[in-house]
Design a protein around this motif. Structure first.
Motif, PDB file in Angstrom:
ATOM      1  N   VAL A   1      32.608 -20.557 -22.674  1.00  0.00           N
ATOM      2  CA  VAL A   1      32.929 -21.712 -21.599  1.00  0.00           C
ATOM      3  C   VAL A   1      31.877 -22.961 -21.489  1.00  0.00           C
ATOM      4  N   LEU A   2      30.988 -23.062 -22.178  1.00  0.00           N
ATOM      5  CA  LEU A   2      30.240 -24.164 -22.040  1.00  0.00           C
ATOM      6  C   LEU A   2      30.865 -25.271 -22.840  1.00  0.00           C
ATOM      7  N   ARG A   3      30.802 -26.480 -22.228  1.00  0.00           N
ATOM      8  CA  ARG A   3      31.398 -27.685 -22.697  1.00  0.00           C
ATOM      9  C   ARG A   3      30.507 -28.076 -23.958  1.00  0.00           C
ATOM     10  N   PRO A   4      30.866 -28.963 -24.871  1.00  0.00           N
ATOM     11  CA  PRO A   4      30.024 -29.154 -26.014  1.00  0.00           C
ATOM     12  C   PRO A   4      28.999 -29.918 -25.248  1.00  0.00           C
ATOM     13  N   GLY A   5      27.815 -29.748 -25.906  1.00  0.00           N
ATOM     14  CA  GLY A   5      26.717 -30.306 -25.439  1.00  0.00           C
ATOM     15  C   GLY A   5      26.134 -29.563 -23.979  1.00  0.00           C
ATOM     16  N   GLY A   6      26.876 -28.351 -23.699  1.00  0.00           N
ATOM     17  CA  GLY A   6      26.399 -27.819 -22.448  1.00  0.00           C
ATOM     18  C   GLY A   6      25.011 -26.953 -22.944  1.00  0.00           C
ATOM     19  N   VAL A   7      24.516 -26.346 -21.954  1.00  0.00           N
ATOM     20  CA  VAL A   7      23.103 -25.779 -22.106  1.00  0.00           C
ATOM     21  C   VAL A   7      23.034 -24.399 -21.555  1.00  0.00           C
ATOM     22  N   PHE A   8      22.592 -23.437 -21.974  1.00  0.00           N
ATOM     23  CA  PHE A   8      22.122 -22.140 -21.644  1.00  0.00           C
ATOM     24  C   PHE A   8      20.809 -21.983 -21.295  1.00  0.00           C
ATOM     25  N   VAL A   9      20.413 -21.585 -20.253  1.00  0.00           N
ATOM     26  CA  VAL A   9      19.101 -21.751 -19.433  1.00  0.00           C
ATOM     27  C   VAL A   9      18.540 -20.496 -19.529  1.00  0.00           C
ATOM     28  N   GLN A  10      17.357 -19.703 -19.945  1.00  0.00           N
ATOM     29  CA  GLN A  10      16.947 -18.592 -19.812  1.00  0.00           C
ATOM     30  C   GLN A  10      15.584 -18.469 -19.707  1.00  0.00           C
ATOM     31  N   TYR A  11      15.076 -17.705 -18.970  1.00  0.00           N
ATOM     32  CA  TYR A  11      13.748 -17.403 -18.501  1.00  0.00           C
ATOM     33  C   TYR A  11      13.371 -16.112 -19.184  1.00  0.00           C
ATOM     34  N   THR A  12      11.942 -15.724 -19.470  1.00  0.00           N
ATOM     35  CA  THR A  12      11.564 -14.496 -20.009  1.00  0.00           C
ATOM     36  C   THR A  12      10.310 -14.229 -19.540  1.00  0.00           C
ATOM     37  N   TYR A  13       9.594 -13.108 -19.417  1.00  0.00           N
ATOM     38  CA  TYR A  13       8.403 -12.821 -19.237  1.00  0.00           C
ATOM     39  C   TYR A  13       7.417 -12.493 -20.403  1.00  0.00           C
ATOM     40  N   GLY A  14       8.188 -12.457 -21.624  1.00  0.00           N
ATOM     41  CA  GLY A  14       7.729 -12.502 -22.868  1.00  0.00           C
ATOM     42  C   GLY A  14       6.941 -13.729 -23.487  1.00  0.00           C
ATOM     43  N   TRP A  15       6.417 -13.590 -24.596  1.00  0.00           N
ATOM     44  CA  TRP A  15       5.543 -14.660 -24.982  1.00  0.00           C
ATOM     45  C   TRP A  15       6.358 -15.509 -26.125  1.00  0.00           C
ATOM     46  N   ARG A  16       7.615 -15.249 -26.481  1.00  0.00           N
ATOM     47  CA  ARG A  16       8.464 -15.740 -27.298  1.00  0.00           C
ATOM     48  C   ARG A  16       9.986 -15.998 -26.868  1.00  0.00           C
ATOM     49  N   SER A  17      10.580 -16.650 -27.462  1.00  0.00           N
ATOM     50  CA  SER A  17      12.078 -16.762 -27.135  1.00  0.00           C
ATOM     51  C   SER A  17      12.709 -15.299 -27.029  1.00  0.00           C
ATOM     52  N   PRO A  18      13.537 -14.882 -25.916  1.00  0.00           N
ATOM     53  CA  PRO A  18      13.986 -13.572 -25.715  1.00  0.00           C
ATOM     54  C   PRO A  18      15.252 -13.368 -26.582  1.00  0.00           C
ATOM     55  N   LEU A  19      15.731 -14.375 -27.273  1.00  0.00           N
ATOM     56  CA  LEU A  19      17.038 -14.239 -28.133  1.00  0.00           C
ATOM     57  C   LEU A  19      16.565 -14.093 -29.360  1.00  0.00           C
ATOM     58  N   ASP A  20      17.241 -12.795 -30.199  1.00  0.00           N
ATOM     59  CA  ASP A  20      17.027 -12.195 -31.218  1.00  0.00           C
ATOM     60  C   ASP A  20      17.342 -13.258 -32.316  1.00  0.00           C
ATOM     61  N   GLU A  21      16.419 -13.567 -33.266  1.00  0.00           N
ATOM     62  CA  GLU A  21      16.547 -14.829 -34.362  1.00  0.00           C
ATOM     63  C   GLU A  21      17.962 -14.492 -35.008  1.00  0.00           C
ATOM     64  N   ARG A  22      18.429 -13.365 -35.183  1.00  0.00           N
ATOM     65  CA  ARG A  22      19.660 -13.232 -36.010  1.00  0.00           C
ATOM     66  C   ARG A  22      20.866 -13.620 -35.178  1.00  0.00           C
ATOM     67  N   VAL A  23      20.734 -13.511 -33.858  1.00  0.00           N
ATOM     68  CA  VAL A  23      21.816 -13.891 -32.831  1.00  0.00           C
ATOM     69  C   VAL A  23      21.834 -15.449 -32.814  1.00  0.00           C
ATOM     70  N   CYS A  24      20.612 -16.139 -32.788  1.00  0.00           N
ATOM     71  CA  CYS A  24      20.707 -17.662 -32.833  1.00  0.00           C
ATOM     72  C   CYS A  24      21.310 -18.218 -33.962  1.00  0.00           C
ATOM     73  N   ARG A  25      21.005 -17.553 -35.141  1.00  0.00           N
ATOM     74  CA  ARG A  25      21.687 -18.068 -36.729  1.00  0.00           C
ATOM     75  C   ARG A  25      23.260 -17.668 -36.325  1.00  0.00           C
ATOM     76  N   GLN A  26      23.645 -16.487 -36.115  1.00  0.00           N
ATOM     77  CA  GLN A  26      25.085 -16.047 -36.106  1.00  0.00           C
ATOM     78  C   GLN A  26      25.812 -16.962 -35.171  1.00  0.00           C
ATOM     79  N   LEU A  27      25.349 -17.321 -34.222  1.00  0.00           N
ATOM     80  CA  LEU A  27      25.774 -18.281 -33.034  1.00  0.00           C
ATOM     81  C   LEU A  27      25.622 -19.960 -33.368  1.00  0.00           C
ATOM     82  N   ARG A  28      24.674 -20.067 -34.222  1.00  0.00           N
ATOM     83  CA  ARG A  28      24.271 -21.467 -34.601  1.00  0.00           C
ATOM     84  C   ARG A  28      23.610 -22.036 -33.416  1.00  0.00           C
ATOM     85  N   LEU A  29      22.715 -21.396 -32.813  1.00  0.00           N
ATOM     86  CA  LEU A  29      22.126 -22.174 -31.688  1.00  0.00           C
ATOM     87  C   LEU A  29      20.636 -22.717 -31.886  1.00  0.00           C
ATOM     88  N   ARG A  30      20.429 -23.859 -31.138  1.00  0.00           N
ATOM     89  CA  ARG A  30      18.950 -24.238 -31.429  1.00  0.00           C
ATOM     90  C   ARG A  30      18.310 -23.962 -29.869  1.00  0.00           C
TER      91      ARG A  30
END
Length: 195
Positions: free
Chosen positions: A142-171
């Motif tokens: 549902v995000l437009r081209p160029g749209g952004v997903f903003v997420q916060y976390t209490y962890g010390w690294r990105s909360p999104l699993d690296e495999r998920v980032c690769r599968q969905l082609r996310l930067r």
């Protein structure tokens, strides 16, 4: 509803549903400001996932997002009721974030090109990669081209699993750390890497 009442209600819900809640306390205003600042400058159509007691919802409305173009999802029934009372003009649904694409289209909130931003308070760090994939896949539908997903976390690294980032082609981009939040939180943005 005072900030103290919001915190107390949130904490009570955490005691009842510790595995469903990402935190024992709601987000603070400094964190809400950083989340909103991470959106595109002219964000009109916005979706919020896991709104809790509405700290970020309030920041979005103060920023100028129209309640008519704001879809708020909260799965906890008690917190959903609070959000409905606090923000009667916004589209506030008691629903699972995995269905955000269907819900956004059904409510009519979406602009023809899609949402400009999705702000998430979901506990991605504690979710299995399959669930993360389902939520982010629905969000980017549902995000437009160029749209952004903003997420916060209490962890010390990105909360999104690296495999998920690769599968969905996310930067992934780290926006910053909010020390004046309890507990301190980091904010990240995710965009589709179509290049």
């Amino acid at each position: 509803m005072t900030a103290y009442t919001q915190q107390l209600t949130f904490f009570r819900e955490w005691i009842k549903h510790p595995l469903e809640m990402a935190s024992v306390l709601p987000s603070g205003r400094p964190l809400a400001r950083m989340m909103v600042a991470a959106m595109p400058a002219q964000a009109d159509c916005v979706i919020e996932l896991g709104a809790g007691t509405g700290v970020i919802t309030e920041a979005l409305l103060q920023h100028g997002v129209s309640a008519a173009q704001l879809l708020v999802l909260e799965m906890n029934a008690t917190l959903h009721g609070i959000l409905r009372r606090r923000f009667p003009q916004a589209h506030v649904l008691c629903a699972d974030a995995r269905h955000v694409n269907e819900l956004a289209r059904r409510t009519g909130v979406l602009a023809p090109e899609g949402a400009d931003a999705i702000l998430s308070s979901l506990g991605l760090l504690n979710m299995p990669p399959e669930l993360q994939h389902d939520i982010l896949s629905a969000a980017f539908a549902v995000l437009r081209p160029g749209g952004v997903f903003v997420q916060y976390t209490y962890g010390w690294r990105s909360p999104l699993d690296e495999r998920v980032c690769r599968q969905l082609r996310l930067r992934c981009n780290r926006v910053g750390m909010v020390w004046r939040n309890l507990p301190p939180a980091q904010v990240y943005t995710y965009r589709r890497d179509d290049g």
